[in-house]
Scaffold this active site. Structure first.
Site, PDB file in Angstrom:
ATOM      1  N   SER A   1      -8.434  -1.946  -1.430  1.00 48.44           N
ATOM      2  CA  SER A   1      -9.129  -0.664  -1.295  1.00 48.44           C
ATOM      3  C   SER A   1     -10.294  -0.552  -2.265  1.00 48.44           C
ATOM      4  O   SER A   1     -11.381  -0.120  -1.885  1.00 48.44           O
ATOM      5  CB  SER A   1      -8.167   0.502  -1.535  1.00 48.44           C
ATOM      6  OG  SER A   1      -7.287   0.620  -0.446  1.00 48.44           O
TER       7      SER A   1
ATOM      8  N   TYR B   1      -2.118   0.253  10.390  1.00 51.25           N
ATOM      9  CA  TYR B   1      -3.266  -0.591  10.720  1.00 51.25           C
ATOM     10  C   TYR B   1      -3.466  -0.605  12.229  1.00 51.25           C
ATOM     11  O   TYR B   1      -2.609  -0.164  12.995  1.00 51.25           O
ATOM     12  CB  TYR B   1      -3.046  -2.024  10.234  1.00 51.25           C
ATOM     13  CG  TYR B   1      -3.056  -2.123   8.733  1.00 51.25           C
ATOM     14  CD1 TYR B   1      -4.241  -1.975   8.025  1.00 51.25           C
ATOM     15  CD2 TYR B   1      -1.881  -2.353   8.025  1.00 51.25           C
ATOM     16  CE1 TYR B   1      -4.259  -2.058   6.640  1.00 51.25           C
ATOM     17  CE2 TYR B   1      -1.887  -2.435   6.645  1.00 51.25           C
ATOM     18  CZ  TYR B   1      -3.077  -2.283   5.956  1.00 51.25           C
ATOM     19  OH  TYR B   1      -3.109  -2.358   4.590  1.00 51.25           O
TER      20      TYR B   1
ATOM     21  N   ASP C   1      -4.454  -1.343  -5.959  1.00 51.04           N
ATOM     22  CA  ASP C   1      -4.838  -1.821  -4.630  1.00 51.04           C
ATOM     23  C   ASP C   1      -6.250  -2.411  -4.647  1.00 51.04           C
ATOM     24  O   ASP C   1      -7.246  -1.700  -4.468  1.00 51.04           O
ATOM     25  CB  ASP C   1      -4.732  -0.632  -3.660  1.00 51.04           C
ATOM     26  CG  ASP C   1      -5.027  -0.992  -2.221  1.00 51.04           C
ATOM     27  OD1 ASP C   1      -5.431  -2.139  -1.956  1.00 51.04           O
ATOM     28  OD2 ASP C   1      -4.864  -0.115  -1.361  1.00 51.04           O
TER      29      ASP C   1
ATOM     30  N   GLN D   1      -1.157   2.611  -5.597  1.00 50.44           N
ATOM     31  CA  GLN D   1      -2.548   2.851  -5.187  1.00 50.44           C
ATOM     32  C   GLN D   1      -3.557   2.395  -6.235  1.00 50.44           C
ATOM     33  O   GLN D   1      -4.605   1.862  -5.903  1.00 50.44           O
ATOM     34  CB  GLN D   1      -2.752   4.341  -4.902  1.00 50.44           C
ATOM     35  CG  GLN D   1      -2.570   4.646  -3.429  1.00 50.44           C
ATOM     36  CD  GLN D   1      -2.762   6.120  -3.104  1.00 50.44           C
ATOM     37  OE1 GLN D   1      -3.155   6.906  -3.957  1.00 50.44           O
ATOM     38  NE2 GLN D   1      -2.469   6.477  -1.889  1.00 50.44           N
TER      39      GLN D   1
ATOM     40  N   ARG E   1       0.854  -1.196   0.000  1.00 49.70           N
ATOM     41  CA  ARG E   1       0.000   0.000   0.000  1.00 49.70           C
ATOM     42  C   ARG E   1       0.887   1.243   0.000  1.00 49.70           C
ATOM     43  O   ARG E   1       0.954   1.975   0.980  1.00 49.70           O
ATOM     44  CB  ARG E   1      -0.958  -0.064   1.163  1.00 49.70           C
ATOM     45  CG  ARG E   1      -2.083  -1.017   0.830  1.00 49.70           C
ATOM     46  CD  ARG E   1      -3.040  -1.214   1.920  1.00 49.70           C
ATOM     47  NE  ARG E   1      -4.397  -1.262   1.385  1.00 49.70           N
ATOM     48  CZ  ARG E   1      -5.470  -1.445   2.129  1.00 49.70           C
ATOM     49  NH1 ARG E   1      -5.362  -1.573   3.429  1.00 49.70           N
ATOM     50  NH2 ARG E   1      -6.658  -1.496   1.586  1.00 49.70           N
TER      51      ARG E   1
HETATM   52  P1  NAD Z   1      -8.679  -2.848   7.860  1.00 47.57           P
HETATM   53  O1  NAD Z   1      -9.595  -3.427   6.851  1.00 47.57           O
HETATM   54  O2  NAD Z   1      -7.518  -3.620   8.328  1.00 47.57           O
HETATM   55  O3  NAD Z   1      -9.529  -2.479   9.184  1.00 47.57           O
HETATM   56  C1  NAD Z   1     -10.723  -1.740   9.113  1.00 47.57           C
HETATM   57  C2  NAD Z   1     -10.730  -0.742  10.247  1.00 47.57           C
HETATM   58  O4  NAD Z   1     -11.002  -1.417  11.499  1.00 47.57           O
HETATM   59  C3  NAD Z   1      -9.423   0.011  10.470  1.00 47.57           C
HETATM   60  O5  NAD Z   1      -9.669   1.396  10.360  1.00 47.57           O
HETATM   61  C4  NAD Z   1      -9.012  -0.392  11.883  1.00 47.57           C
HETATM   62  O6  NAD Z   1      -8.325   0.640  12.564  1.00 47.57           O
HETATM   63  C5  NAD Z   1     -10.354  -0.697  12.510  1.00 47.57           C
HETATM   64  N1  NAD Z   1     -10.325  -1.473  13.748  1.00 47.57           N
HETATM   65  C6  NAD Z   1      -9.518  -2.508  14.115  1.00 47.57           C
HETATM   66  N2  NAD Z   1      -9.805  -2.932  15.343  1.00 47.57           N
HETATM   67  C7  NAD Z   1     -10.828  -2.161  15.810  1.00 47.57           C
HETATM   68  C8  NAD Z   1     -11.549  -2.129  17.029  1.00 47.57           C
HETATM   69  N3  NAD Z   1     -11.302  -2.951  18.032  1.00 47.57           N
HETATM   70  N4  NAD Z   1     -12.532  -1.197  17.147  1.00 47.57           N
HETATM   71  C9  NAD Z   1     -12.805  -0.335  16.134  1.00 47.57           C
HETATM   72  N5  NAD Z   1     -12.150  -0.329  14.972  1.00 47.57           N
HETATM   73  C10 NAD Z   1     -11.161  -1.230  14.802  1.00 47.57           C
HETATM   74  O7  NAD Z   1      -8.167  -1.422   7.372  1.00 47.57           O
HETATM   75  P2  NAD Z   1      -8.206  -0.750   5.933  1.00 47.57           P
HETATM   76  O8  NAD Z   1      -9.577  -0.265   5.680  1.00 47.57           O
HETATM   77  O9  NAD Z   1      -7.626  -1.680   4.925  1.00 47.57           O
HETATM   78  O10 NAD Z   1      -7.247   0.498   6.119  1.00 47.57           O
HETATM   79  C11 NAD Z   1      -6.544   0.769   7.287  1.00 47.57           C
HETATM   80  C12 NAD Z   1      -5.644   1.978   7.104  1.00 47.57           C
HETATM   81  O11 NAD Z   1      -4.829   1.863   5.954  1.00 47.57           O
HETATM   82  C13 NAD Z   1      -6.385   3.260   6.935  1.00 47.57           C
HETATM   83  O12 NAD Z   1      -5.681   4.255   7.630  1.00 47.57           O
HETATM   84  C14 NAD Z   1      -6.317   3.540   5.486  1.00 47.57           C
HETATM   85  O13 NAD Z   1      -6.477   4.893   5.184  1.00 47.57           O
HETATM   86  C15 NAD Z   1      -4.941   3.037   5.191  1.00 47.57           C
HETATM   87  N6  NAD Z   1      -4.784   2.732   3.765  1.00 47.57           N
HETATM   88  C16 NAD Z   1      -3.695   3.221   3.117  1.00 47.57           C
HETATM   89  C17 NAD Z   1      -3.545   2.989   1.766  1.00 47.57           C
HETATM   90  C18 NAD Z   1      -2.371   3.532   1.011  1.00 47.57           C
HETATM   91  O14 NAD Z   1      -1.558   4.188   1.576  1.00 47.57           O
HETATM   92  N7  NAD Z   1      -2.245   3.251  -0.253  1.00 47.57           N
HETATM   93  C19 NAD Z   1      -4.464   2.244   1.072  1.00 47.57           C
HETATM   94  C20 NAD Z   1      -5.557   1.731   1.774  1.00 47.57           C
HETATM   95  C21 NAD Z   1      -5.688   1.984   3.132  1.00 47.57           C
END
Ligand code: NAD
Length: 430
Positions: free
Chosen positions: A133, A228, A130, A127, A122
């Site tokens: 996403s 994460y 991905d 991007q 990521r």
């Molecule tokens: P994910 O699918 O792993 O998790 C979903 C969400 O659940 C996350 O926001 C996590 O913090 C939350 N979570 C975990 N345990 C929890 C709990 N006990 N209570 C409440 N919430 C909880 O995460 P994701 O959607 O794949 O993305 C996570 C991070 O990665 C985000 O900050 C996102 O912006 C970032 N991201 C970055 C890129 C990039 O840089 N290219 C791409 C995609 C996502």
């Protein structure tokens, strides 16, 4: 014409997505590739064969896989498909390798170069590749649509001559990619939206979408590796549960999306919390394929509890909005392929040492090459996700009525199949 790209019809029941679109077929054709799409492969995503023909592709049959240098898929190829592939074929798919080590081995034996799209780092330059996403975003949207369909009341506030309909209260738990889109979608439908996450950074994003961020003071920030979430300590879990218990009783719709890389989904909503909700409330558990965030959620089913709360555990949620999901997925694959194509001699050349290839390459030259699977080394515990079946749950307080989730459209054949992104997803190396 240069090399051949083959796009098969997905074999898994209920998988309506396709790994190419007329747009990506046209681009590949333009780059000098012969593109063969299996007859009817786009039907589940509402792409008629004629659209692919217009894009320069030809329509073929499953057996044409044998001629292909490159195969584009949504799911990992099944044993029967592997038999048809020629040695050295490059196959891009969501490979779902954890817990499926024998299938990974079979791909190595078949001599294919298998690229697992869900391992895409990521990082900024990747991007557009991905798949986690692109698919999670649509899952977040679809979760709200599914909730609205199950909820027997209107979502927006309506002031009419006949009286006022109050706005629905929607609570989104987990504000990552799926959660943020769920918040935005619920807001567009006029709901009053609150959200929670354990990463403090999510607070600003939630607020920027016009929703209220709910977080306990006991939990300052549980950001872990790579942005994460980390697993909470017992005392943090307790503090979070107290906060949620008080809040959830006042909610009409709860959408849970919480995941922790390499761990079973955290249990956020207990049976007691479900009991505290009003009749007709709806809970959508997007983490159901990773064990679920909600006690009583069942993969592939809609459970109605004794107090008349529906707990929805649809599988393959991006596949429920397949026509959109396919377009984005296809573009993700094309963006990756394009980086590997030598435009002068119109061929794909795989460099196992290139950063993105290295991160995603599972098998190559007859062997399993990905460090998490190569040799006898088991996947490191931290990377190993939960079994695909939901974790054993305490029995629901009283026997809930369950019904199979209905297919979204007449032709759909949704069934309990293990799914790739967004759930069941090991993370890239970002
Ligand atoms: P994910 O699918 O792993 O998790 C979903 C969400 O659940 C996350 O926001 C996590 O913090 C939350 N979570 C975990 N345990 C929890 C709990 N006990 N209570 C409440 N919430 C909880 O995460 P994701 O959607 O794949 O993305 C996570 C991070 O990665 C985000 O900050 C996102 O912006 C970032 N991201 C970055 C890129 C990039 O840089 N290219 C791409 C995609 C996502």
């Amino acid at each position: 014409m240069g090399q051949t790209v083959f796009v098969p019809r997905e074999l898994e029941a209920g998988e309506d997505r396709i790994a190419a679109s007329p747009d990506t077929a046209k681009r590949l054709f333009g780059l000098g590739f012969a593109v063969v799409v299996e007859k009817g492969a786009g039907a589940g995503s509402r792409i008629p064969d004629a659209e692919f023909v217009k894009a320069g592709a030809t329509i073929g049959k499953a057996g044409d896989a044998g001629k292909a240098d490159i195969v584009l898929k949504v799911r990992r190829p099944a044993a029967a498909e592997l038999k048809a592939y020629k040695k050295g074929a490059v196959v891009l798919a969501t490979m779902d390798p954890y817990g499926n080590e024998a299938a990974v081995e079979a791909m190595a034996k078949a001599g294919i170069s298998a690229l697992a799209m869900e391992f895409m780092p990521r990082i900024t330059r990747a991007q557009s590749m991905d798949v986690l996403s692109s698919q999670a975003n649509l899952a977040g949207y679809q979760a709200v649509i599914d909730a609205a369909a199950e909820y027997d009341r209107a979502l927006p506030m309506m002031m009419t001559a006949a009286g006022t309909v109050p706005a629905a209260k929607v609570f989104v738990m987990g504000a990552g990619v799926a959660g943020l889109q769920a918040i935005a979608t619920a807001r567009r439908l006029g709901a009053v939206v609150t959200a929670t996450d354990v990463r403090a950074a999510a607070g600003e994003q939630v607020a920027s979408l016009g929703a209220k961020f709910i977080m306990t003071d006991a939990l300052k920030d549980a950001s872990g590796e790579g942005g994460y979430a980390r697993e909470l300590t017992d005392s943090e879990k307790k503090a979070q549960a107290e906060l949620v218990a008080e809040h959830i009783a006042k909610q009409d719709i709860v959408i849970t999306t919480a995941l922790i890389p390499g761990r079973p989904a955290p249990r956020l909503v207990s049976g007691e919390m479900v009991k505290s909700m009003r009749p007709g409330s709806v809970i959508i558990d997007l983490a159901v394929e990773r064990g679920g965030n909600v006690e009583g959620a069942k993969a592939g089913e809609i459970v109605t509890t004794a107090n008349d709360v529906k707990i929805v555990g649809h599988l393959n949620v991006p596949g429920r909005v397949a026509a959109s999901a396919s377009l984005l997925y296809a573009k993700n694959l094309f963006a990756f392929l394009e980086t590997m194509i030598d435009k002068d001699n119109k061929t794909l050349s795989l460099d196992p040492d290139e950063e993105l290839v290295k991160a995603t390459l599972l098998t190559h030259d007859g062997v399993v090459v990905h460090p998490n699977f190569a040799g006898d080394k088991p996947a490191p515990a931290a990377k190993k996700p939960a079994a695909k079946k939901p974790a054993a749950k305490k029995p629901a307080p009283s026997k809930p009525a369950t019904r199979k989730a209905p297919p979204k459209k007449a032709s759909a054949k949704k069934s309990a199949v293990a799914q790739p992104a967004p759930a069941g997803k090991p993370k890239g190396d970002a």
